[in-house]
Design a protein around this motif. Structure first.
Motif, PDB file in Angstrom:
ATOM      1  N   ASP A  76      41.755  39.771  44.970  1.00  0.00           N
ATOM      2  CA  ASP A  76      42.649  38.618  44.861  1.00  0.00           C
ATOM      3  C   ASP A  76      42.021  37.452  44.123  1.00  0.00           C
ATOM      4  O   ASP A  76      42.640  36.404  43.965  1.00  0.00           O
ATOM      5  CB  ASP A  76      43.140  38.180  46.238  1.00  0.00           C
ATOM      6  N   GLU A 103      49.448  45.611  44.967  1.00  0.00           N
ATOM      7  CA  GLU A 103      49.097  44.202  44.955  1.00  0.00           C
ATOM      8  C   GLU A 103      47.924  43.913  44.017  1.00  0.00           C
ATOM      9  O   GLU A 103      47.010  44.725  43.863  1.00  0.00           O
ATOM     10  CB  GLU A 103      48.702  43.736  46.362  1.00  0.00           C
ATOM     11  N   ASN A 104      47.971  42.730  43.415  1.00  0.00           N
ATOM     12  CA  ASN A 104      46.811  42.112  42.750  1.00  0.00           C
ATOM     13  C   ASN A 104      46.199  42.986  41.651  1.00  0.00           C
ATOM     14  O   ASN A 104      44.986  43.004  41.459  1.00  0.00           O
ATOM     15  CB  ASN A 104      45.718  41.768  43.781  1.00  0.00           C
ATOM     16  N   GLY A 135      51.950  39.966  43.552  1.00  0.00           N
ATOM     17  CA  GLY A 135      50.756  39.342  43.003  1.00  0.00           C
ATOM     18  C   GLY A 135      50.163  40.039  41.802  1.00  0.00           C
ATOM     19  O   GLY A 135      48.980  39.843  41.485  1.00  0.00           O
ATOM     20  N   TYR A 163      55.820  37.134  43.612  1.00  0.00           N
ATOM     21  CA  TYR A 163      54.576  36.513  43.135  1.00  0.00           C
ATOM     22  C   TYR A 163      53.932  37.304  41.990  1.00  0.00           C
ATOM     23  O   TYR A 163      52.715  37.358  41.872  1.00  0.00           O
ATOM     24  CB  TYR A 163      53.578  36.336  44.289  1.00  0.00           C
TER      25      TYR A 163
END
Length: 366
Positions: A76, A103-104, A135, A163
């Motif tokens: 992250d 994610e990320n 993300g 996001y």
């Protein structure tokens, strides 16, 4: 219950809790071993990808549970894990998976035509639902308008897309299929930045029916589109001009026919060739900001396109444009209202415009 039976019951619960805790593992991976480790993931596990470059990602048969999602994530902060594209493939492909989070990651399709960023395709053969995409940064999906940042071409539901940054794609998000047979149901799209697309920033296709698939919602649901930023630039589109956001219709009858789009809190910025927003079907559009629409085309358009406009509730929006503001091309069949909007434009509000909702009129239309 005697004491021995009570003890056995408590022991069984304890074993269940221990098994659940053991199943929720944090697994660290890099480009040399991530594919092998991914096949071992169980409900609750997290696969953490170290910074570096990874070949395309095929996610197949990974099924978490409502209380124990499987997560594939980059870091992250600091250098990212970068998934890179290859000719003839989508960069991240999801197949027969559920309760799964991505994610990320930085997802780079390298400008390869047709190499989508994240894809779930395969029609009814691909039972994929409850996916969270959060993300991530998606780049390199600029090989043409038909190259999508995020795409679904299978009936699916329960997706959360939030996001993320989708930068310079052909189409930012393309959910559903052109023939209306692959519905995207009960989704949440929130807090994303979709910028500089060739065609649509986002499109959800018409839905002609809801297939009989185990788990597919048949009761009324809403797809929520909130707090996103949709920005276009002036690059030409060889395939024709497109709105920043377009949502299509739901099934005419039966399952899904009472579904809604709830669209609020978004910023729509710049489109000198097409509408900032266009919708048909069943739409609630409120508390959005629309800036810099075309001089020759309305900033906000609601009308029958392939299928009728049934509900159009447009309120508390702010619009700054050099041309028309809100244009209702055809009256909604069930309920409609255009009230409380602040519009700066040559013709602020026009078309088949109601002043109060149909349900509030003394003599509503049949």
């Amino acid at each position: 219950m005697n004491s021995s039976v009570a003890f056995i019951a408590l022991f069984a619960v304890a074993l269940s809790d221990i098994a659940r805790l053991r199943a929720a593992a944090l697994i660290h991976a890099d480009a040399s071993n991530y594919r092998a480790l991914m096949t071992t993931l169980k409900a609750g596990d997290t696969l953490s990808l170290a910074p570096g470059t990874y070949p395309r990602l095929l996610i197949a048969g990974l099924n978490g549970t409502p209380s124990a999602w499987i997560t594939i994530t980059g870091t992250d902060s600091g250098p990212p894990a970068v998934i890179i594209g290859a000719a003839g493939y989508n960069t991240v492909e999801i197949f027969n998976s559920s309760y799964l989070a991505i994610e990320n990651l930085r997802i780079d399709s390298l400008g390869i035509p047709g190499a989508f960023g994240i894809s779930a395709r395969g029609h009814e053969e691909n039972l994929t639902h409850h996916i969270r995409i959060e993300g991530n940064t998606l780049v390199g999906q600029n090989g043409g308008q038909q190259t999508d940042g995020i795409s679904t071409k299978t009936p699916t539901w329960g997706w959360i897309i939030r996001y993320n940054q989708i930068l310079g794609a052909g189409t930012g998000l393309y959910l559903g299929d052109s023939d209306g047979t692959q519905p995207f149901v009960n989704g949440v799209i929130e807090h994303n930045l979709i910028k500089d697309t060739i065609g649509y920033s986002m499109e959800i296709k018409d839905q002609i029916s809801i297939p009989e698939i185990p788990g597919m919602p048949t009761e009324p649901t809403s797809t929520i589109i909130r707090n996103n930023v949709f920005i276009k630039n002036d690059q030409p589109n060889p395939d024709g001009d497109r709105p920043n956001l377009l949502v299509g219709a739901f099934p005419a009858t039966g399952a899904g026919s009472l579904n809604m789009y709830e669209i609020y809190g978004n910023v729509f910025l710049h489109n000198h060739r097409e509408a900032l927003f266009q919708g048909s079907g069943r739409v609630s559009l409120h508390d959005n900001i629309f800036v810099d629409g075309p001089y020759t085309y309305p900033a906000v358009v609601l009308r029958k396109q392939n299928y009728p406009l049934k509900i159009a509730l447009v309120y508390n929006n702010t619009i700054y444009t050099s041309g028309k503001g809100i244009y209702v091309g055809t009256r909604a069949q069930i309920d409609d209202a255009v009230v409380g909007n602040l519009v700066f434009g040559t013709t602020p509000i026009s078309g088949a415009i109601p002043s109060v909702p149909t349900s509030m009129r003394q003599n509503p239309r049949p």
